[in-house]
Scaffold this motif. Structure first.
Motif, short mmCIF file in Angstrom:
data_model
loop_
_atom_site.label_atom_id
_atom_site.label_comp_id
_atom_site.label_asym_id
_atom_site.label_seq_id
_atom_site.Cartn_x
_atom_site.Cartn_y
_atom_site.Cartn_z
N SER A 48 0.83 -1.21 0.00
CA SER A 48 0.00 0.00 0.00
C SER A 48 0.86 1.26 0.00
O SER A 48 1.98 1.28 0.51
N GLY A 49 0.30 2.31 -0.60
CA GLY A 49 0.98 3.60 -0.60
C GLY A 49 2.35 3.55 -1.24
O GLY A 49 3.27 4.24 -0.81
N PHE A 55 -1.48 4.74 6.03
CA PHE A 55 -2.06 3.97 7.13
C PHE A 55 -3.33 4.55 7.75
O PHE A 55 -4.03 3.86 8.47
N THR A 56 -3.64 5.82 7.50
CA THR A 56 -4.92 6.37 7.93
C THR A 56 -5.16 7.69 7.21
O THR A 56 -4.33 8.15 6.43
N ASN A 57 -6.30 8.29 7.51
CA ASN A 57 -6.62 9.61 6.99
C ASN A 57 -7.24 10.42 8.12
O ASN A 57 -8.16 9.94 8.79
N GLY A 102 -5.28 14.94 3.77
CA GLY A 102 -5.29 14.23 5.05
C GLY A 102 -4.68 12.85 5.05
O GLY A 102 -4.81 12.10 6.04
N GLN A 103 -3.99 12.47 3.98
CA GLN A 103 -3.42 11.13 3.88
C GLN A 103 -2.10 11.04 4.64
O GLN A 103 -1.20 11.83 4.40
N GLY A 374 -7.22 6.80 0.06
CA GLY A 374 -6.38 7.69 0.86
C GLY A 374 -6.29 7.37 2.34
O GLY A 374 -6.24 8.28 3.16
N GLY A 375 -6.28 6.09 2.72
CA GLY A 375 -6.11 5.70 4.12
C GLY A 375 -7.40 5.39 4.86
O GLY A 375 -7.37 4.91 5.99
N TYR A 376 -8.54 5.64 4.22
CA TYR A 376 -9.82 5.40 4.89
C TYR A 376 -10.08 3.92 5.16
O TYR A 376 -10.64 3.56 6.19
N ASN A 377 -9.68 3.06 4.22
CA ASN A 377 -9.97 1.64 4.41
C ASN A 377 -9.09 1.02 5.49
O ASN A 377 -9.52 0.12 6.20
#
Length: 398
Positions: A48-49, A55-57, A102-103, A374-377
């Motif tokens: 990922s990324g 890792f989050t948003n 916000g990522q 963008g980290g939401y999942n």
């Protein structure tokens, strides 16, 4: 087969949600077994990324998730917030930075996140059964039995955390859906999400723009996203398109505003100021030249002075609302996540436990909750895993 080895909880799936759940339940006193058919855990985290794990948003909130029940995610997301995961990351000394919208990404490698989660699991005494497929799952007398690689395990709690079928090259399958159905849970039809869209043959002119990107606003299904769109040899991709793909339904059109910053009447103003300029030249001041050429060709306008004002106004409207009618997506192979999955109406939003099957929990991507790009999942994985892990430990303490 030998007498089953017993645990307090068996977690199927060693991804983000499963690892979080295992760590939380283990550290609260549960004896946990984590099962995964892959030889190592966290494979999706690692890629990922771009290998740095988004890792989050910081903007994670229920309204930025798709689900048949838009309120379902509120409880878990409200009790385990981005700040909670950031605190965990900081405790391990993992450097991170915020990109756009916000990522949050690791400064170093996604391996740091996997290592952190494994340390958390170690602190909870979590056991593992990796590299072998689950052969059978059964339930009797208040216990779940799981057969793996010729061995049998049993526990009063079973967690489905095997995700959805997106990115099958990493071993992703629809395994969770089969087990959920076995226990009477419904499935919301799964489909690829955060996925490139394909264009039909008549849009070949746009496919020839492969590699060209532009900042646009993409709209579909009542949603709109402003980010980059990328033309590919098969159709459309880029963050704006991946976002809108989760809302797009087959047969529908998507609308693209190629000039979101252009002032109303800009084309008539350009005609007054530079009547001898060609439309392609005017567009090229705001868009990549190759894209400007194709749009001008499609609009059929050459020099501005030769076009009637009504034609320029119509061109301006179309550039702000250009319709593409995709003929499909690039499928689960290229989808980052899955929309749909285990129906939330059969689950407790506080604990993730199946309402009619005590001890059965469903978390992460396996559930019909899908976040934006963008980290939401990942935040949903952490939050739902935390909720189930806590619930398992609470149940044990009763």
């Amino acid at each position: 087969m030998n007498q089953p080895q017993t645990y307090d909880a068996i977690i199927l799936g060693g991804g983000a949600a499963g690892l979080m759940c295992a760590a939380v339940a283990g550290q609260r006193g549960a004896r946990v077994l984590l099962v995964d058919h892959a030889p190592e855990v966290g494979r999706k985290i690692l890629i990922s990324g771009g290998g740095r794990c988004n890792f989050t948003n910081v903007g994670a909130a229920a309204e930025r998730y798709l689900s048949a029940n838009p309120h379902f995610a509120k409880s878990a997301l409200g009790r385990y917030r981005p700040a909670d995961f950031i605190e965990l990351v900081d405790r391990y000394g993992i450097g991170w930075h915020e990109k756009t919208l916000g990522q949050l990404f690791c400064d170093g490698s996604a391996r740091q996140i996997v290592a952190m989660l494994l340390e958390e699991c170690a602190a909870g005494g979590v056991s593992y059964a990796l590299g072998q497929a689950v052969e059978a799952v059964a339930h009797a007398d208040g216990r779940f039995r799981v057969d793996v690689g010729g061995r049998a395990f049993a526990a009063p709690a079973l967690v489905l955390a095997t995700g959805g079928p997106s990115i099958p090259k990493l071993g992703a399958t629809d395994f969770a859906y089969g087990v959920a159905r076995q226990f009477g849970l419904k499935i919301v039809q799964p489909r690829p999400a955060l996925v490139p869209l394909t264009l039909p043959g008549e849009e070949a002119l746009f496919r020839e723009l492969s590699g060209v990107a532009a900042d646009v606003v993409a709209r579909a299904g009542g949603a709109a996203f402003r980010e980059a769109a990328l033309f590919t040899h098969r159709g459309l991709s880029g963050p704006a398109i991946l976002q809108i793909s989760s809302y797009w339904q087959p047969g529908e059109a998507i609308a693209v505003d190629f000039l979101p910053d252009a002032a109303p009447g800009w084309l008539l103003a350009a005609k007054r100021e530079r009547p001898r300029a060609a439309l392609r030249s005017a567009l090229a001041e705001m868009l990549p030249q190759r894209l400007a050429d194709v749009l001008a060709e499609r609009l059929g306008i050459g020099e501005l002075h030769g076009a009637k004002d009504a034609a320029l106004q119509a061109a301006e409207r179309r550039l702000g609302d250009w319709a593409f009618r995709p003929n499909g997506t690039e499928g689960f192979a290229k989808a980052e996540v899955t929309v749909g999955g285990i129906a939330t109406d059969g689950l407790s939003q506080r604990t993730m436990e199946a309402k009619r099957v005590p001890g059965l929990y469903c978390i992460g991507e396996a559930v019909d909750v899908t976040g934006w790009l963008g980290g939401y999942n990942f935040q949903w994985a952490w939050a739902s895993g935390f909720a189930a892990g806590e619930a398992i430990a609470e149940r044990l303490a009763e």
